[in-house]
Write a protein that holds these residues in place. Structure first.
Motif, short mmCIF file in Angstrom:
data_model
loop_
_atom_site.label_atom_id
_atom_site.label_comp_id
_atom_site.label_asym_id
_atom_site.label_seq_id
_atom_site.Cartn_x
_atom_site.Cartn_y
_atom_site.Cartn_z
N TYR A 54 -14.98 -13.11 16.71
CA TYR A 54 -16.01 -13.27 15.68
C TYR A 54 -15.42 -13.61 14.32
O TYR A 54 -15.95 -14.45 13.60
CB TYR A 54 -16.83 -11.97 15.59
N GLN A 55 -14.33 -12.94 13.96
CA GLN A 55 -13.68 -13.19 12.67
C GLN A 55 -12.40 -13.99 12.88
O GLN A 55 -11.45 -13.51 13.49
CB GLN A 55 -13.40 -11.87 11.95
N LYS A 56 -12.39 -15.22 12.39
CA LYS A 56 -11.25 -16.12 12.58
C LYS A 56 -10.95 -16.84 11.27
O LYS A 56 -11.77 -16.87 10.36
CB LYS A 56 -11.55 -17.15 13.68
N ASP A 57 -9.78 -17.45 11.21
CA ASP A 57 -9.41 -18.24 10.03
C ASP A 57 -10.13 -19.58 10.02
O ASP A 57 -10.34 -20.18 8.97
CB ASP A 57 -7.89 -18.47 10.00
N SER A 58 -10.51 -20.06 11.21
CA SER A 58 -11.25 -21.31 11.32
C SER A 58 -11.94 -21.38 12.67
O SER A 58 -11.40 -20.90 13.67
CB SER A 58 -10.32 -22.52 11.15
#
Length: 392
Positions: A54-58
């Motif tokens: 869900y939480q990524k750099d891109s």
């Protein structure tokens, strides 16, 4: 931004965004918005398996459409998309892109961009959990009805995409919403950027009096009446309409030439007017309407169109601006904009990247889009803030 609403539901799948080269810059901006929002969402839910990735750099997926020397091409996806909720962004009107064809440089047409879109979908190979195509300028949307023995290209394209596995198609200010009847069992949304137009106009013009005594909304033809009626009702203004008298005995450049523009509506004398339309193609119609409004002693003329194609260049608009026929032109970055256009003193660019990011973020959570599709409350808040700033 509807954070709380999105967090009430589990994502359909890990988010993936494929921004084709025609829409790459806007795609990066969309990705930046989503990564920023999701990095600030904290809680125990983000560590559960349902929120994996869900939480990524891109969220951008590395995809390419290389071409052979013969001009043929293939779609390649360089990372796994299995199980992802995939959003493919494409601008079929980006004529600035080129490719080599047997040593000659060819500009990419809408047909070329559409084929590249299909190649990327084919490269996915049915492995994605869901595919949504975001095509702001709907391919062949002006070929929407049959008046003689002719093709129905838009309907064919929509059916072709859904047969390839596309579940939802998101477009903006489609020329004729009835084309969605071609795919009645699939998702189809046509979004109008009225909020962004109002925001851009209020940002650049500080002395507007937004009431029915000083302002009016104009539809340049009968086809765009619903667009003008909506904006006029939201702003609390009156509206007027031009209709085109055509010469149906002749066909010039594939259409019946316009003989005259006739006006229906109350007096525009001393009023600021907003001409609202879905696109500016050659610009002949909108400039003729502006000229007619000036003849009727309109004060200032603002032109707002979702897509600025400017197929015959900007010289006529420069001339109209110098003559005082138009004061501002507003279009979005949903379609390719030339560097020359962005430098014009009369041009206001309405950035839609944040809006697209909100749509993707909302759909990925399978949440309601009603607030995004009908931004009446946001427009009213914008106008109230503008009026308070004027008073202060």
């Amino acid at each position: 931004m509807p954070k709380e609403k999105n967090l009430e539901t589990i994502p359909v799948g890990p988010l993936g965004i494929v921004a084709l080269d025609s829409f790459k810059e806007q795609g990066k901006s969309v990705d930046n918005y989503i990564t920023g929002w999701r990095s600030s969402r904290t809680g125990t839910y983000t560590h559960t398996i349902a929120f994996s990735g869900y939480q990524k750099d891109s969220y951008l997926i590395n995809a390419q459409v290389p071409r052979f020397g013969s001009g043929e091409a293939k779609g390649i996806i360089n990372e796994s998309v299995r199980g992802k909720d995939l959003y493919i962004l494409v601008d079929v009107g980006n004529y600035n892109m080129t490719y080599s064809l047997c040593g000659h440089e060819n500009r990419m047409s809408p047909d070329d961009h559409y084929q590249d879109l299909k190649r990327v979908i084919a490269a996915v190979g049915g492995k994605a959990r869901r595919i949504t195509v975001i095509m702001p300028f709907l391919y062949e949307s002006r070929q929407d009805k049959r008046t003689r023995r002719e093709s129905l290209d838009c309907a064919l394209a929509l059916q072709e995409l859904t047969k390839m596995g596309v579940e939802n198609i998101i477009t903006f200010d489609v020329h004729n919403p009835c084309v969605q009847n071609a795919i009645p069992l699939k998702g189809f949304e046509s979004v109008r950027p009225g909020y962004q137009f109002i925001k851009g106009l209020l940002r650049e013009v500080k002395d507007l009096q937004i009431d029915s005594r000083h302002m009016m909304v104009i539809s340049p033809d009968e086809g765009g009446t619903s667009r003008a009626v909506y904006l006029a009702n939201v702003l609390g203004l009156d509206m007027g309409m031009f209709y085109k008298r055509r010469d149906y005995a002749r066909i010039v450049n594939g259409r019946n030439p316009i003989v005259a523009h006739e006006f229906l509506g109350s007096s525009v004398e001393g009023m600021d007017v907003i001409i609202i339309d879905d696109m500016i193609s050659s610009g002949e119609s909108v400039l003729e309407v502006a000229k007619e409004l000036k003849k009727r002693k309109a004060k200032r003329v603002f032109v707002a169109a979702t897509f600025g194609l400017f197929t015959n260049g900007l010289e006529k608009f420069d001339e109209a601006y110098e003559k005082g026929l138009i004061d501002k032109i507003l279009t979005t970055n949903l379609i390719y904009q030339t560097p020359e256009l962005l430098t014009k003193p009369y041009y206001i660019n309405c950035d839609m990247s944040k809006y697209i990011a909100l749509i993707i973020d909302t759909l990925n959570h399978d949440a309601s889009m009603s607030e995004l599709l009908d931004p009446v409350k946001r427009i009213h808040r914008l106008i109230n803030t503008y009026k308070m700033e004027q008073l202060s």
